[in-house]
Design a protein around this motif. Structure first.
Motif, PDB file in Angstrom:
ATOM      1  N   SER A 111      -9.263   2.677   0.643  1.00 19.09           N
ATOM      2  CA  SER A 111      -8.212   2.419   1.632  1.00 19.09           C
ATOM      3  C   SER A 111      -6.887   3.039   1.184  1.00 19.09           C
ATOM      4  CB  SER A 111      -8.043   0.911   1.847  1.00 19.09           C
ATOM      5  OG  SER A 111      -7.570   0.284   0.678  1.00 19.09           O
ATOM      6  N   LEU A 112      -6.664   3.065  -0.112  1.00 22.31           N
ATOM      7  CA  LEU A 112      -5.424   3.638  -0.649  1.00 22.31           C
ATOM      8  C   LEU A 112      -5.477   5.154  -0.716  1.00 22.31           C
ATOM      9  CD1 LEU A 112      -4.821   1.029  -3.478  1.00 22.31           C
ATOM     10  CD2 LEU A 112      -3.603   1.185  -1.301  1.00 22.31           C
ATOM     11  N   THR A 113      -6.627   5.724  -1.075  1.00 25.58           N
ATOM     12  CA  THR A 113      -6.715   7.182  -1.122  1.00 25.58           C
ATOM     13  C   THR A 113      -6.676   7.778   0.283  1.00 25.58           C
ATOM     14  OG1 THR A 113      -9.150   7.070  -1.297  1.00 25.58           O
ATOM     15  CG2 THR A 113      -7.896   7.261  -3.352  1.00 25.58           C
ATOM     16  N   LEU A 114      -7.302   7.114   1.244  1.00 26.54           N
ATOM     17  CA  LEU A 114      -7.223   7.588   2.632  1.00 26.54           C
ATOM     18  C   LEU A 114      -5.777   7.552   3.139  1.00 26.54           C
ATOM     19  CD1 LEU A 114     -10.383   5.820   4.088  1.00 26.54           C
ATOM     20  CD2 LEU A 114     -10.051   8.290   3.955  1.00 26.54           C
ATOM     21  N   ARG A 115      -5.063   6.514   2.778  1.00 23.03           N
ATOM     22  CA  ARG A 115      -3.644   6.399   3.160  1.00 23.03           C
ATOM     23  C   ARG A 115      -2.829   7.514   2.500  1.00 23.03           C
ATOM     24  NH1 ARG A 115      -0.384   2.106   5.023  1.00 23.03           N
ATOM     25  NH2 ARG A 115      -2.298   0.844   5.073  1.00 23.03           N
TER      26      ARG A 115
ATOM     27  N   PRO B  42       0.805  -1.229   0.000  1.00 28.03           N
ATOM     28  CA  PRO B  42       0.000   0.000   0.000  1.00 28.03           C
ATOM     29  C   PRO B  42       0.837   1.278   0.000  1.00 28.03           C
ATOM     30  CG  PRO B  42      -1.014  -1.607   1.440  1.00 28.03           C
ATOM     31  CD  PRO B  42       0.306  -2.188   1.000  1.00 28.03           C
ATOM     32  N   GLU B  43       1.997   1.256   0.649  1.00 27.80           N
ATOM     33  CA  GLU B  43       2.836   2.448   0.664  1.00 27.80           C
ATOM     34  C   GLU B  43       3.439   2.724  -0.719  1.00 27.80           C
ATOM     35  OE1 GLU B  43       2.874   4.533   3.010  1.00 27.80           O
ATOM     36  OE2 GLU B  43       2.008   3.360   4.648  1.00 27.80           O
ATOM     37  N   TYR B  44       3.676   1.664  -1.482  1.00 27.45           N
ATOM     38  CA  TYR B  44       4.195   1.873  -2.835  1.00 27.45           C
ATOM     39  C   TYR B  44       3.121   2.479  -3.728  1.00 27.45           C
ATOM     40  CZ  TYR B  44       7.159   1.132  -6.908  1.00 27.45           C
ATOM     41  OH  TYR B  44       7.930   1.332  -8.027  1.00 27.45           O
ATOM     42  N   TYR B  45       1.865   2.076  -3.513  1.00 24.28           N
ATOM     43  CA  TYR B  45       0.765   2.716  -4.229  1.00 24.28           C
ATOM     44  C   TYR B  45       0.796   4.228  -3.998  1.00 24.28           C
ATOM     45  CZ  TYR B  45      -2.320  -1.024  -6.060  1.00 24.28           C
ATOM     46  OH  TYR B  45      -2.886  -2.033  -6.794  1.00 24.28           O
TER      47      TYR B  45
END
Length: 269
Positions: A95-99, A66-69
C-alpha cells in the motif's frame, strides 16, 4: 529535511536498485527466499516499517501518516544517490509502495506488489476498520508483546510458511515495539488504501498474486480493471506468495526487472 526513521540495508547486486518493503508484523526476513535471485538482476534495498525490526518507533502521529512514509522513501533514495529505482511491496508495504509510485512516478522504473487488501480496500471496509482502530491500538499498548502474539497475523501462527522463514520472522517479531504498533493501527492502517487513485498509476506494474487467498479476490479483480497495463502472474499460494511460492515469485520478478532495466537492454553482452 525529512528524518529517516526507517532501518534500511543496501545489499550488493547486479543492476538497478530495488526498494523492498514487507508487511505488518513482518521484517526484512520476509525476503529471505528471494534475495539471492533478485541480486542477480538488481541491488536490493531492504526497508523495515516503523516499529518493526530495526526501525524506530516515533511517539508522534506524523511519521505514521502514509504520506510521511513517502517522504522517508524519497529521503532514502536521495541518501543512496539513486536517480531511479524499482519498488517491491508486500501486503501493508504494498500500500505504501503503490502510493509512492503515484506521488513520484518519475523516480520509479517499474514496480511489483503482492496481495494487499489494505492497498485496495473500499470505503465500506475502511469505515469498519476505522471503527476498530482505536481498540486495536489499545490492545497493543495494554497487552504489549502478549497482545501482539494474540493477533491472527502474528508470524508464529502461520501454517503455510517454510519453517526456516517462519522461525526468522518469529525471531524478528521480538523486536516489534507495541507503542509504535499502536500508532500504526491509529494513523497508518485506516488510511492506507489508494483505491481511489489506482487508475492514475503511471509506472509499469506487476502483481504477483497468491491465488489461494480468497479474501483478496475482489481487490484482485479491481486491480485488473483499474490499474493501467497491469501484468499479473498467479501462483498457487496464499497471502505470503513470495515465500509460499518463492520460485514463481523469483522468476516473475527477475524477468520483470530485466524487461524494464533499460540500461541492461543496451548492454551488447
Amino acid at each position: 529535511m525529512t528524518e529517516i526513521h526507517l532501518h534500511y540495508e543496501e545489499l550488493d547486486g547486479d543492476g538497478p536498485h530495488i526498494m523492498m518493503l514487507h508487511g505488518m508484523l513482518s521484517s526484512k526476513a520476509q525476503w529471505d527466499l528471494n534475495i539471492e535471485a533478485i541480486q542477480k538482476v538488481a541491488r536490493p534495498v531492504l526497508v523495515e516499517l516503523l516499529a518493526h525490526g530495526r526501525s524506530a518507533a516515533p511517539e508522534g502521529a506524523e511519521a505514521y501518516d502514509p504520506e510521511y512514509y513517502v517522504a522517508i522513501f524519497e529521503a532514502i533514495r536521495e541518501k543512496l544517490g539513486v536517480e531511479t529505482w524499482f519498488l517491491c511491496g508486500q501486503s501493508f508495504g504494498a500500500s505504501l509502495t503503490l502510493r509512492y509510485a503515484l506521488r513520484h512516478p518519475e523516480r520509479i522504473i517499474a514496480q511489483v506488489f503482492t496481495n494487499s487488501s489494505s492497498a485496495l480496500a473500499g470505503e465500506d471496509y475502511l469505515k469498519t476498520y476505522r471503527g476498530t482502530a482505536e481498540k486495536r491500538a489499545q490492545l497493543m499498548e495494554q497487552g504489549g508483546m502478549e497482545g501482539i502474539k494474540a493477533l491472527p497475523i502474528f508470524p508464529g501462527r502461520a501454517r503455510r510458511l517454510p519453517i526456516e522463514v517462519r522461525d526468522a520472522l518469529v525471531r524478528d517479531a521480538e523486536l516489534l515495539q507495541p507503542k509504535g504498533l499502536a500508532q500504526t493501527f491509529r494513523y497508518s492502517s485506516p488510511y492506507l488504501s489508494v483505491r481511489e487513485e489506482a487508475a492514475k498509476t503511471a509506472v509499469p506494474t506487476l502483481l504477483v498474486c497468491g491465488a489461494a487467498e480468497k479474501r483478496f479476490k475482489p481487490n484482485y479483480e479491481f486491480a485488473l480493471a483499474n490499474i493501467p497495463n497491469l501484468k499479473v502472474v498467479e501462483a498457487d499460494a496464499g497471502h505470503a506468495v513470495n515465500i509460499e511460492a518463492a520460485d514463481v515469485f523469483n522468476e516473475a520478478v527477475t524477468a520483470w526487472i530485466k524487461e524494464h532495466d533499460h540500461d541492461a537492454s543496451k548492454d551488447p553482452g
